[in-house]
Design a protein around this motif. Sequence first.
Motif, short mmCIF file in Angstrom:
data_model
loop_
_atom_site.label_atom_id
_atom_site.label_comp_id
_atom_site.label_asym_id
_atom_site.label_seq_id
_atom_site.Cartn_x
_atom_site.Cartn_y
_atom_site.Cartn_z
N ILE A 81 0.86 -1.19 0.00
CA ILE A 81 0.00 0.00 0.00
C ILE A 81 0.89 1.23 0.00
O ILE A 81 1.77 1.37 0.85
CB ILE A 81 -0.92 0.05 1.24
CG1 ILE A 81 -1.85 -1.15 1.28
CG2 ILE A 81 -1.73 1.35 1.26
CD1 ILE A 81 -2.69 -1.24 2.56
N CYS A 82 0.67 2.12 -0.95
CA CYS A 82 1.39 3.39 -1.03
C CYS A 82 0.48 4.48 -0.48
O CYS A 82 -0.60 4.73 -1.03
CB CYS A 82 1.79 3.69 -2.47
SG CYS A 82 2.73 5.20 -2.66
N VAL A 83 0.90 5.11 0.62
CA VAL A 83 0.08 6.13 1.27
C VAL A 83 0.46 7.51 0.72
O VAL A 83 1.63 7.87 0.70
CB VAL A 83 0.28 6.11 2.80
CG1 VAL A 83 -0.63 7.14 3.47
CG2 VAL A 83 0.03 4.73 3.35
N TYR A 103 -3.16 1.86 -3.27
CA TYR A 103 -2.90 3.17 -2.66
C TYR A 103 -3.83 3.40 -1.47
O TYR A 103 -4.83 2.70 -1.30
CB TYR A 103 -3.12 4.28 -3.68
CG TYR A 103 -2.12 4.26 -4.81
CD1 TYR A 103 -0.91 4.94 -4.71
CD2 TYR A 103 -2.39 3.58 -5.99
CE1 TYR A 103 0.01 4.92 -5.75
CE2 TYR A 103 -1.48 3.56 -7.04
CZ TYR A 103 -0.28 4.23 -6.90
OH TYR A 103 0.63 4.21 -7.92
N HIS A 104 -3.49 4.44 -0.71
CA HIS A 104 -4.38 4.92 0.34
C HIS A 104 -4.24 6.43 0.41
O HIS A 104 -3.14 6.95 0.62
CB HIS A 104 -4.03 4.30 1.70
CG HIS A 104 -5.03 4.64 2.75
ND1 HIS A 104 -6.22 3.94 2.91
CD2 HIS A 104 -5.07 5.65 3.65
CE1 HIS A 104 -6.91 4.48 3.88
NE2 HIS A 104 -6.25 5.53 4.35
N VAL A 105 -5.34 7.14 0.23
CA VAL A 105 -5.35 8.60 0.24
C VAL A 105 -5.73 9.08 1.65
O VAL A 105 -6.81 8.75 2.15
CB VAL A 105 -6.34 9.16 -0.80
CG1 VAL A 105 -6.37 10.69 -0.75
CG2 VAL A 105 -6.00 8.67 -2.20
N LEU A 106 -4.82 9.84 2.27
CA LEU A 106 -5.09 10.36 3.61
C LEU A 106 -6.09 11.50 3.61
O LEU A 106 -6.83 11.70 4.56
CB LEU A 106 -3.80 10.87 4.26
CG LEU A 106 -2.81 9.82 4.72
CD1 LEU A 106 -1.54 10.49 5.22
CD2 LEU A 106 -3.41 8.93 5.79
N GLY A 107 -6.09 12.29 2.55
CA GLY A 107 -6.97 13.46 2.49
C GLY A 107 -6.33 14.71 3.07
O GLY A 107 -7.01 15.63 3.50
N GLY A 108 -5.00 14.75 3.07
CA GLY A 108 -4.28 15.91 3.57
C GLY A 108 -3.04 15.49 4.33
O GLY A 108 -2.57 14.37 4.21
N ARG A 109 -2.53 16.42 5.14
CA ARG A 109 -1.34 16.14 5.96
C ARG A 109 -1.50 16.88 7.28
O ARG A 109 -2.21 17.88 7.37
CB ARG A 109 -0.08 16.58 5.23
CG ARG A 109 -0.06 18.06 4.90
CD ARG A 109 1.19 18.46 4.15
NE ARG A 109 1.01 19.81 3.65
CZ ARG A 109 0.98 20.13 2.37
NH1 ARG A 109 1.15 19.20 1.46
NH2 ARG A 109 0.83 21.37 2.01
N LEU A 110 -0.83 16.37 8.29
CA LEU A 110 -0.89 16.99 9.60
C LEU A 110 -0.31 18.40 9.54
O LEU A 110 0.72 18.62 8.92
CB LEU A 110 -0.10 16.17 10.62
CG LEU A 110 -0.63 14.76 10.89
CD1 LEU A 110 0.31 14.02 11.83
CD2 LEU A 110 -2.04 14.81 11.45
N SER A 111 -0.99 19.34 10.17
CA SER A 111 -0.51 20.72 10.20
C SER A 111 -1.09 21.43 11.41
O SER A 111 -2.29 21.70 11.47
CB SER A 111 -0.92 21.46 8.92
OG SER A 111 -0.58 22.82 9.00
N ALA A 112 -0.21 21.72 12.37
CA ALA A 112 -0.66 22.43 13.57
C ALA A 112 -1.15 23.83 13.22
O ALA A 112 -2.13 24.31 13.77
CB ALA A 112 0.48 22.51 14.58
N LEU A 113 -0.47 24.48 12.25
CA LEU A 113 -0.86 25.84 11.87
C LEU A 113 -2.24 25.89 11.25
O LEU A 113 -3.00 26.83 11.47
CB LEU A 113 0.16 26.43 10.89
CG LEU A 113 1.53 26.78 11.49
CD1 LEU A 113 2.48 27.23 10.39
CD2 LEU A 113 1.38 27.86 12.54
#
Length: 198
Positions: A81-83, A103-113
């Motif tokens: 699986i490619c994330v 594949y696996h789509v996260l739907g974004g990335r972690l961002s504290a801001l």
Amino acid sequence: MASQEIETLASALSRLPGLGPRSARRVVLWLVKRRESALPALIEALAQVGETLVECEICGNVDTSNPCGICADPRRDPKAICVVEDVADLWALDRAKLFTGTYHVLGGRLSALDGVRPEDLDVAGLLARVERGGVDEVVLAMNATLEGQTTAHYLAERLESFSIRITQLAHGLPVGGELDYLDEGTLAQALRARRPVG
């Protein structure tokens, strides 16, 4: 001065990625000049896409079928699986035809801001897929940004309890890149990822 309808169309097009106000006006002029041939085809294509696009319940890809063509393809290796952060990344990687897994789509990335937390991403879906078994490797294909690397690190921590191989895309010097044009972050990553010659 253009009519209100033309300005509305140009304004709508200018919100698309890669199109600013001037480019949007050029597109509108091109469509106006070819309104007999290009405009009906564009309208029909947009209507079809609007009616048929769905999100794959397995990987999060956008397709006209559920599961998507990639997840339903028997030639794909379900053990890998490619994330990726979003669908555009999936399409870019799949276009290269170098990865034969799913594949696996996260739907974004972690961002504290930006206030994006793990709960805002499809981490649970990834963990559930791995927990079901049959997965040997998870490739973390996050963008080479601080947020992307933070996301990759978080996922690696969440996946370390499973007996799978966790890998990450290499980062560093691009093919054809000249050292004096590269930023310090790229150079630092290339130096950290150096390997023996031969």
